[in-house]
Design a protein around this motif. Structure first.
Motif, PDB file in Angstrom:
ATOM      1  N   ASP A 142      11.508  48.122  10.964  1.00 24.02           N
ATOM      2  CA  ASP A 142      11.852  46.700  10.536  1.00 24.02           C
ATOM      3  C   ASP A 142      12.685  46.197  11.752  1.00 24.02           C
ATOM      4  OD1 ASP A 142      12.563  45.002   8.206  1.00 24.02           O
ATOM      5  OD2 ASP A 142      14.337  45.446   8.998  1.00 24.02           O
TER       6      ASP A 142
ATOM      7  N   ARG B 229      14.763  43.578  11.526  1.00 27.68           N
ATOM      8  CA  ARG B 229      16.245  43.517  11.325  1.00 27.68           C
ATOM      9  C   ARG B 229      16.930  44.815  11.582  1.00 27.68           C
ATOM     10  NH1 ARG B 229      16.248  39.752   5.835  1.00 27.68           N
ATOM     11  NH2 ARG B 229      15.734  37.712   7.038  1.00 27.68           N
ATOM     12  N   SER B 230      16.582  45.842  10.985  1.00 26.05           N
ATOM     13  CA  SER B 230      17.201  47.104  11.209  1.00 26.05           C
ATOM     14  C   SER B 230      17.522  47.415  12.758  1.00 26.05           C
ATOM     15  CB  SER B 230      16.486  48.408  10.472  1.00 26.05           C
ATOM     16  OG  SER B 230      16.547  48.077   9.075  1.00 26.05           O
TER      17      SER B 230
ATOM     18  N   ARG C 273      16.498  52.682   7.483  1.00 29.19           N
ATOM     19  CA  ARG C 273      15.232  52.503   6.832  1.00 29.19           C
ATOM     20  C   ARG C 273      15.578  51.434   5.578  1.00 29.19           C
ATOM     21  NH1 ARG C 273      13.029  58.850   6.046  1.00 29.19           N
ATOM     22  NH2 ARG C 273      11.570  58.627   7.602  1.00 29.19           N
TER      23      ARG C 273
ATOM     24  N   ARG D 162      16.003  47.705   4.783  1.00 28.09           N
ATOM     25  CA  ARG D 162      15.827  46.467   5.387  1.00 28.09           C
ATOM     26  C   ARG D 162      17.390  45.763   5.332  1.00 28.09           C
ATOM     27  NH1 ARG D 162      12.788  42.503   7.930  1.00 28.09           N
ATOM     28  NH2 ARG D 162      12.998  40.228   7.356  1.00 28.09           N
TER      29      ARG D 162
END
Length: 460
Positions: A111, A113-114, A151, A153
């Motif tokens: 992801d 953003r992560s 993990r 988001r």
């Protein structure tokens, strides 16, 4: 920096009479009155510092000066302090991603953003998540909270949204431990505990399944260490003429990094958030569930350290602002010394009320429907001794009659058909009602980590 184990000499903070440091003892006494008489507030210890000296101190028996107390989320401020040392030593970069410290997760954290969550974001509770993610992170099949957290988001761009989110602090702690190659207690020993004259043998920190201190909670420490931490920050990281913690870190950690005005309805939780410190209406603080406080008041050159069992934490701060702040104004009565003596006598005789009544009769008891905790499967009283069968273990303690019998981590008082069990290295009190071969257990405040009763004490 050497981390070889050495014997640490415990060095107490200096003590002075309140009036010698411009503190009106009457205001401190009024604050104690408020703590003792406000619903939802049960004090366990209090230290007030002014101009570097302890001017008021008290422990409500069975709590004691030498006894560590579970600090819950006040642990976060100690984790932030470890981060400050790690940043200063070049071990951790605030502008590096959390993921960069765990390259083994790189292929699975896809992801965007992560992957952009920085160390400074998690230090400021600004990972971009809108809700607490601890349960989901802990439930990750990998068994690794950091991996489970990454993990999930983020709901918004990291750095733009405040959310009080335990895996943020867990990640800070995990980054420091990964970068330093050692646990938080071991890392802090030569950097914090030894310079401040604190014996680490009386400290403990709850660990996860990978033997990492969890960072966001679980630290057990005496109240004097809480006060010393506050004094260190009040003095911009200086201690006995030595710059222990970089002054730049103190300023950075205790300024607001993210708007938290909509966090809840309590005004002292709406003033902004630093790096694991809350900005308050007066000064700033670290705090933990059920009323564990390290309040730093730069304008008054004061620190207030409190441990307690207080669900109404705002009431504790309200009482401090109402009574302690005026007491720190320097406006003293002509008979200030007499008030100093009266306060010292009052603080020296503090106690939580034990149960009163006839002794508890011998008997064996099984749980009634709905009894808490569910893991407590049997209770026995025999010859003034209480025996608890919980989670496959047996806990034994003397039962005080009209007093608190102190049995290590347990302090017990009983009368008639009632026994009160204080887990005295934590905030928690368990009420046991005994009748007709049955017992009903009820927590005054329920432990947040839901452990076996035998673990409600300082971790070894």
């Amino acid at each position: 920096m050497s981390t070889e184990a050495t014997t640490v000499r415990e060095v107490p903070l200096p003590r002075s009479a309140p009036s010698s440091r411009g503190v009106d003892a009457r205001g401190v006494a009024a604050f104690v009155d408020a703590l003792e008489n406000t619903p939802g507030v049960e004090p366990h210890s209090l230290l007030v510092l002014r101009h570097g000296d302890v001017v008021a101190e008290g422990w409500w028996a069975p709590f004691r000066p030498d006894r560590p107390h579970l600090l819950y989320s006040l642990s976060k401020s100690f984790t932030a302090t470890a981060l400050g040392f790690a940043v200063a030593e070049g071990l951790v970069d605030l502008d590096a991603t959390v993921l960069s410290y765990f390259p083994e997760f790189d292929a699975e954290i896809t992801d965007d953003r992560s992957r952009r969550v920085l160390v400074r974001h998690v230090a400021a509770m600004a990972s971009g998540h809108r809700e607490e993610t601890l349960d989901r992170a802990v439930a990750d099949p990998s068994g690794d909270v950091v991996k489970g957290f990454l993990r999930i988001r983020p709901d918004a761009e990291p750095g733009t949204l405040f959310c009080y989110n335990q895996p943020c602090t867990f990640s800070v702690a995990a980054v420091v431990q990964r970068a330093a190659g050692q646990g938080l207690l071991e890392f802090l020993r030569p950097r914090l505990f030894e310079p401040l004259g604190v014996d680490p043998a009386n400290l403990g920190w709850l660990r996860d399944g990978q033997h990492r201190e969890i960072g966001f909670s679980g630290f057990h420490a005496p109240t004097e260490l809480v006060a010393k931490l506050g004094k260190l920050y009040l003095q911009n990281g200086s201690w006995d003429g030595r710059q222990v913690l970089p002054a730049g870190w103190v300023a950075e950690a205790t300024r607001s990094h993210i708007d938290n005005a909509s966090f809840n309805d309590n005004p002292d939780w709406q003033q902004g958030y630093g790096f694991q410190f809350w900005i308050a209406r007066h000064g700033y603080r670290g705090d933990g569930a059920y009323g564990q406080f390290c309040v730093v008041l730069p304008e008054q050159d004061a620190v207030v350290a409190i441990t307690s069992q207080s669900p109404d934490m705002q009431a504790v701060l309200d009482a401090a602002w109402e009574h302690l702040l005026p007491a720190l104004s320097g406006d003293l009565p002509a008979d200030a010394a007499e008030h100093d003596a009266a306060l010292a006598a009052r603080l020296g005789s503090l106690a939580l009320a034990p149960l009163e009544g006839p002794p508890v009769a011998d008997g064996e008891f099984t749980p009634a429907t709905g009894s808490r905790p569910a893991s407590l499967t049997a209770v026995r009283v025999a010859g003034g001794e209480l025996v608890l069968h919980d989670s496959g273990q047996e806990l034994r303690a003397a039962i005080g009659h009209g007093a608190w019998a102190d049995s290590g981590p347990l302090a017990v008082s009983g009368a008639g058909t009632r026994v009160d069990v204080r887990f005295a290295e934590t905030p928690h009190l368990l009420h046991l009602d005994l009748a007709d071969g049955r017992f009903t257990g009820r927590w005054e405040t329920e432990p947040l980590h839901a452990p076996a009763l035998a673990t409600l004490r300082r971790p070894e």
